[in-house]
Design a protein around this motif. Structure first.
Motif, PDB file in Angstrom:
ATOM      1  N   ARG A  75       0.865  -1.375  -0.025  1.00  0.00           N
ATOM      2  CA  ARG A  75      -0.127   0.019  -0.079  1.00  0.00           C
ATOM      3  C   ARG A  75       0.772   1.255   0.064  1.00  0.00           C
ATOM      4  NH1 ARG A  75      -3.490  -0.353   5.346  1.00  0.00           N
ATOM      5  NH2 ARG A  75      -1.441  -0.844   6.074  1.00  0.00           N
ATOM      6  N   GLY A  76       2.053   1.208   0.392  1.00  0.00           N
ATOM      7  CA  GLY A  76       3.120   2.280   0.071  1.00  0.00           C
ATOM      8  C   GLY A  76       3.623   2.691   1.372  1.00  0.00           C
ATOM      9  N   TRP A  77       3.280   2.191   2.432  1.00  0.00           N
ATOM     10  CA  TRP A  77       3.986   2.341   3.876  1.00  0.00           C
ATOM     11  C   TRP A  77       5.384   1.758   3.999  1.00  0.00           C
ATOM     12  CZ3 TRP A  77       2.286   5.609   7.117  1.00  0.00           C
ATOM     13  CH2 TRP A  77       0.757   5.738   7.450  1.00  0.00           C
ATOM     14  N   VAL A  78       6.398   2.682   4.532  1.00  0.00           N
ATOM     15  CA  VAL A  78       7.644   2.448   4.686  1.00  0.00           C
ATOM     16  C   VAL A  78       7.815   2.853   6.082  1.00  0.00           C
ATOM     17  CG1 VAL A  78       9.998   2.690   4.023  1.00  0.00           C
ATOM     18  CG2 VAL A  78       8.297   2.935   2.235  1.00  0.00           C
ATOM     19  N   ARG A  79       8.593   1.874   6.856  1.00  0.00           N
ATOM     20  CA  ARG A  79       8.524   2.057   8.099  1.00  0.00           C
ATOM     21  C   ARG A  79      10.046   1.370   8.706  1.00  0.00           C
ATOM     22  NH1 ARG A  79       3.754   3.266  10.984  1.00  0.00           N
ATOM     23  NH2 ARG A  79       2.058   2.654   9.896  1.00  0.00           N
ATOM     24  N   ALA A  80      10.613   2.104   9.709  1.00  0.00           N
ATOM     25  CA  ALA A  80      11.645   1.951  10.580  1.00  0.00           C
ATOM     26  C   ALA A  80      11.375   1.471  11.910  1.00  0.00           C
ATOM     27  CB  ALA A  80      12.777   2.831  10.311  1.00  0.00           C
ATOM     28  N   LEU A  81      11.833   0.430  12.348  1.00  0.00           N
ATOM     29  CA  LEU A  81      11.637  -0.090  13.686  1.00  0.00           C
ATOM     30  C   LEU A  81      12.989  -0.415  14.548  1.00  0.00           C
ATOM     31  CD1 LEU A  81       8.911  -2.789  13.154  1.00  0.00           C
ATOM     32  CD2 LEU A  81       8.448  -0.399  13.694  1.00  0.00           C
ATOM     33  N   ASP A  82      13.090  -0.059  15.583  1.00  0.00           N
ATOM     34  CA  ASP A  82      14.116  -0.301  16.493  1.00  0.00           C
ATOM     35  C   ASP A  82      14.095  -2.142  16.699  1.00  0.00           C
ATOM     36  OD1 ASP A  82      15.594  -1.283  19.126  1.00  0.00           O
ATOM     37  OD2 ASP A  82      15.873   0.785  19.012  1.00  0.00           O
ATOM     38  N   ALA A  83      15.234  -2.758  16.292  1.00  0.00           N
ATOM     39  CA  ALA A  83      15.128  -4.120  16.300  1.00  0.00           C
ATOM     40  C   ALA A  83      15.081  -4.811  17.593  1.00  0.00           C
ATOM     41  CB  ALA A  83      16.238  -4.856  15.485  1.00  0.00           C
ATOM     42  N   GLU A  84      15.294  -4.159  18.643  1.00  0.00           N
ATOM     43  CA  GLU A  84      15.474  -4.575  20.212  1.00  0.00           C
ATOM     44  C   GLU A  84      14.125  -4.443  20.677  1.00  0.00           C
ATOM     45  OE1 GLU A  84      17.648  -6.456  21.779  1.00  0.00           O
ATOM     46  OE2 GLU A  84      18.915  -6.413  20.053  1.00  0.00           O
ATOM     47  N   THR A  85      13.552  -3.096  20.690  1.00  0.00           N
ATOM     48  CA  THR A  85      12.126  -2.715  21.305  1.00  0.00           C
ATOM     49  C   THR A  85      11.028  -2.740  20.468  1.00  0.00           C
ATOM     50  OG1 THR A  85      12.421  -0.490  20.602  1.00  0.00           O
ATOM     51  CG2 THR A  85      13.751  -1.160  22.588  1.00  0.00           C
ATOM     52  N   ARG A  86      11.322  -2.937  19.021  1.00  0.00           N
ATOM     53  CA  ARG A  86      10.298  -3.279  18.087  1.00  0.00           C
ATOM     54  C   ARG A  86       9.432  -1.772  18.159  1.00  0.00           C
ATOM     55  NH1 ARG A  86      11.274  -7.891  21.230  1.00  0.00           N
ATOM     56  NH2 ARG A  86      12.176  -9.154  19.615  1.00  0.00           N
ATOM     57  N   GLN A  87       9.861  -0.546  18.619  1.00  0.00           N
ATOM     58  CA  GLN A  87       9.255   0.751  18.663  1.00  0.00           C
ATOM     59  C   GLN A  87       9.551   1.317  17.309  1.00  0.00           C
ATOM     60  OE1 GLN A  87       7.070   1.714  20.878  1.00  0.00           O
ATOM     61  NE2 GLN A  87       7.316  -0.320  21.663  1.00  0.00           N
ATOM     62  N   PRO A  88       8.646   2.179  16.684  1.00  0.00           N
ATOM     63  CA  PRO A  88       9.095   2.891  15.547  1.00  0.00           C
ATOM     64  C   PRO A  88      10.080   4.110  15.687  1.00  0.00           C
ATOM     65  CG  PRO A  88       6.830   3.599  16.392  1.00  0.00           C
ATOM     66  CD  PRO A  88       7.544   2.524  17.423  1.00  0.00           C
ATOM     67  N   VAL A  89      10.800   4.124  14.496  1.00  0.00           N
ATOM     68  CA  VAL A  89      11.869   5.071  14.434  1.00  0.00           C
ATOM     69  C   VAL A  89      11.447   6.065  13.424  1.00  0.00           C
ATOM     70  CG1 VAL A  89      14.243   5.396  13.675  1.00  0.00           C
ATOM     71  CG2 VAL A  89      13.642   3.285  14.924  1.00  0.00           C
ATOM     72  N   TRP A  90      10.871   5.670  12.512  1.00  0.00           N
ATOM     73  CA  TRP A  90      10.231   6.723  11.556  1.00  0.00           C
ATOM     74  C   TRP A  90       9.207   6.038  10.704  1.00  0.00           C
ATOM     75  CZ3 TRP A  90      11.173   5.935   6.484  1.00  0.00           C
ATOM     76  CH2 TRP A  90      12.345   5.355   5.951  1.00  0.00           C
ATOM     77  N   HIS A  91       8.345   6.661   9.972  1.00  0.00           N
ATOM     78  CA  HIS A  91       7.497   6.042   8.919  1.00  0.00           C
ATOM     79  C   HIS A  91       7.166   6.949   8.084  1.00  0.00           C
ATOM     80  CE1 HIS A  91       4.444   7.630  11.675  1.00  0.00           C
ATOM     81  NE2 HIS A  91       3.801   8.001  10.418  1.00  0.00           N
ATOM     82  N   ASP A  92       6.825   6.566   6.491  1.00  0.00           N
ATOM     83  CA  ASP A  92       6.257   7.417   5.761  1.00  0.00           C
ATOM     84  C   ASP A  92       5.289   6.610   4.767  1.00  0.00           C
ATOM     85  OD1 ASP A  92       6.367   9.846   4.109  1.00  0.00           O
ATOM     86  OD2 ASP A  92       7.540   8.592   2.453  1.00  0.00           O
ATOM     87  N   ARG A  93       4.525   7.463   4.204  1.00  0.00           N
ATOM     88  CA  ARG A  93       3.373   6.751   3.189  1.00  0.00           C
ATOM     89  C   ARG A  93       3.485   7.188   1.890  1.00  0.00           C
ATOM     90  NH1 ARG A  93      -2.019   4.670   3.380  1.00  0.00           N
ATOM     91  NH2 ARG A  93      -2.433   3.882   1.267  1.00  0.00           N
TER      92      ARG A  93
END
Length: 381
Positions: A75-93
């Motif tokens: 659908r066009g989502w791009v996301r970056a996640l912290d690999a340890e906490t799985r918390q979002p770092v940034w995202h874009d659509r």
């Protein structure tokens, strides 16, 4: 041009979804596996950071670098996640369907869409940097080496793009057969060379500085009386390891070619469109029939062959801590012991196919994403 969907090529089965926070073991399909030899795998986390990845023809698969997981969906989502906490770092659509990536390219992150456009982000911040249009949709993930992004379009062209601004540096063009798989292989890059697997069963080595051809090699000759029988796409990503390029063709052969001059080192009659990996002294292949092979990288001799997964469509294998890990179209992740190919664990993670290869992080977790975009972190104990 006629294209054949890959989902028609493999068997599919629907199995239940695993519950988070427990160790999940299906009965091993190989009756020779002893219980005390089985690998215990913990399900450490499960979530859905993105939406559907859609067909396996699209090269959407997670990437990892420097403690961050990168994911994208159809659908066009791009996301970056912290690999340890799985918390979002940034995202874009992006307001258009994606078909390839994300790919780490130095300090850039790359994705491709179905209209033939490559997008670059600043990897740390997620800020858009540039966009470049190719001549057809992007069905293979780009690759990066020496400041150059090597990208393929579905019409047989390969582009060299400047990683800083996306400008075209060169174009390599080859005709495409009338009937091909709806899947392109990603180039393999090493130093100043990119090795590209073509839809006609040939490998081409390109100079990434100017796109000139260093050599071409026929991995397999198309054979048969019909266009379907003559399909010989190199649809699985080639790999470069210790001075050789290893590649496999659909309905064809796996072979090793010397990077220096394109001379064939060895070849075996085993076909695949899913993928292979080279590690130490062996090359591991997930064949089209679900068998898994280990070949001696020096001469192509068979080290072992595992038939317990026959009939399944497997992902490209990934090596992790003495094991070969791969997903399948029945929603499982399978662990084979490297030294002898023994199937030692089989985790049921989803009721939809796992079509993308697992990703191993720096902490040793193995991340797997199913076709709906659900991601699971596994940890062998």
């Amino acid at each position: 041009m006629i294209r054949v969907g890959l989902r028609a090529l493999g068997a599919a089965a629907a199995l239940g979804v695993a519950a988070a926070g427990c160790s999940l073991q299906d009965p091993l399909p190989n009756p020779q596996t002893e219980a005390d030899e089985a690998l215990d795998v913990e399900l450490a986390w499960s979530g859905r950071p993105v939406g559907s990845l859609e067909s396996g023809a699209f090269a959407l698969q997670p990437a990892y670098a420097d403690g961050v997981l990168y994911v994208a969906d159809a659908r066009g989502w791009v996301r970056a996640l912290d690999a340890e906490t799985r918390q979002p770092v940034w995202h874009d659509r992006l307001e258009r369907p994606l078909s390839a990536g994300p790919v780490v390219a130095g300090d850039r992150l790359l994705v491709g869409d179905r209209k033939g456009r490559i997008y670059a982000y600043e990897r740390e911040s997620g800020e858009p940097v540039w966009m470049t249009g190719l001549s057809a949709q992007v069905l293979a993930s780009p690759r990066y080496t020496r400041g150059v992004v090597v990208a393929r379009s579905a019409d047989g062209r390969v582009y060299g793009l400047d990683a800083e601004d996306g400008s075209r540096q060169w174009i390599f063009d080859r005709s495409v057969p009338a009937l091909t798989l709806r899947r392109n292989s990603a180039p393999a890059v090493s130093g100043g060379t990119a090795v590209v697997g073509l839809q006609n069963g040939r490998l081409a080595a390109l100079n990434v500085a100017d796109g000139s051809v260093r050599w071409e090699h026929t991995l397999t000759e198309p054979r048969g009386r019909t266009e379907l029988e003559r399909m010989a796409d190199i649809a699985a990503d080639p790999v470069i390891h210790r001075g050789a390029a290893y590649a496999v063709a659909y309905q064809g052969a796996i072979g090793a070619v010397r990077i220096a001059n394109g001379a064939q080192h060895w070849s075996r009659e085993v076909g695949s469109h899913r993928g292979l990996v080279a590690h130490d002294e062996e090359v591991y292949l997930a064949a089209d029939d679900g068998r898994v092979w280990a070949f001696d990288r020096r001469n192509g001799a068979t080290a072992w062959r595992q038939e317990a997964l026959e009939g399944l469509t497997l992902t490209r294998p990934v090596v992790h801590e003495g094991y070969l890990v791969m997903g399948d179209d029945a929603g499982h992740v399978n662990w084979l012991r490297l030294r002898d190919g023994e199937l030692v664990a089989r985790e049921r993670l989803s009721d939809v196919p796992v079509e993308r290869p697992p990703v191993v992080t720096g902490s040793g977790d193995v991340y797997v994403m199913d076709a709906r975009g659900r991601m699971t972190a596994l940890r062998p104990r």
